[in-house]
Design an enzyme around this catalytic site. Sequence first.
Site, PDB file in Angstrom:
ATOM      1  N   ASP A   7       0.867  -1.199   0.094  1.00  0.00           N
ATOM      2  CA  ASP A   7      -0.084   0.020  -0.110  1.00  0.00           C
ATOM      3  C   ASP A   7       0.808   1.276  -0.090  1.00  0.00           C
ATOM      4  OD1 ASP A   7      -2.372   1.666   0.217  1.00  0.00           O
ATOM      5  OD2 ASP A   7      -1.683   1.901   2.410  1.00  0.00           O
ATOM      6  N   ASP A   9      -0.225   5.104   0.799  1.00  0.00           N
ATOM      7  CA  ASP A   9      -0.782   6.099   1.642  1.00  0.00           C
ATOM      8  C   ASP A   9      -0.620   5.620   3.259  1.00  0.00           C
ATOM      9  OD1 ASP A   9      -1.088   8.164  -0.111  1.00  0.00           O
ATOM     10  OD2 ASP A   9      -2.795   7.253  -0.840  1.00  0.00           O
TER      11      ASP A   9
END
Length: 217
Positions: A7, A9
């Site tokens: 991922d 953010d």
Amino acid sequence: MTLAIFDLDNTLLAGDSDHAWGEFLVERGLVEADSYRARNDGFYSDYCRGELDIIAYSEFVFTVLAREEPATLAAWHRDFMAEKVSRMILPRGRELLAQHRDKGHRLLIITATNRFITAPIAAELGVTDLLATEPEMRDGRYTGKVAGIPCYQHGKIERMQQWLQETGESAEGSWFYSDSRNDIPLLEFVTHPVAVDPDEPLRAHAASNSWPVMSLR
């Protein structure tokens, strides 16, 4: 090839690039400050609760993309990288990417944030493969609409499965690092799920499933 999936953010970045882009637009006077900031903050709160309407949010973000020339947007993004993203990139995130790269793993970033925002960030991190929410383009301009399946919650699994078919890669032995409750479906899909600086719902889920928890902060 073993996949190492990340991922973006609040995992590899100390913050949310999607929300930061909205703040950048406000600070530059490129949008009406009060109303845009209120909507941007509201959507981010929905995301943190796992209740985001990803189509509504994406179209909100894409309104600005659709009104501007690509060259203007590219110039803005260069400034955005310098002013916002450069200080969000975590050194330990770079180290984690390097560890998997040194093992011969194929690196993949998968993010709900759209490709306009995230492609230059992935390039800065040295990651070629990126799955992101796609803004529709026609005749070299953004339309303001989402193309295909948004890369969010279960949509990440759908996009991942499409990518696996297209590339001939396998999820067997795969790793996935994320901070968010929204990524629990994909964390359950991979072989080695890792919670990174997790939000409370993911922290609890990781504990109940004996998943490793780590920090890049």
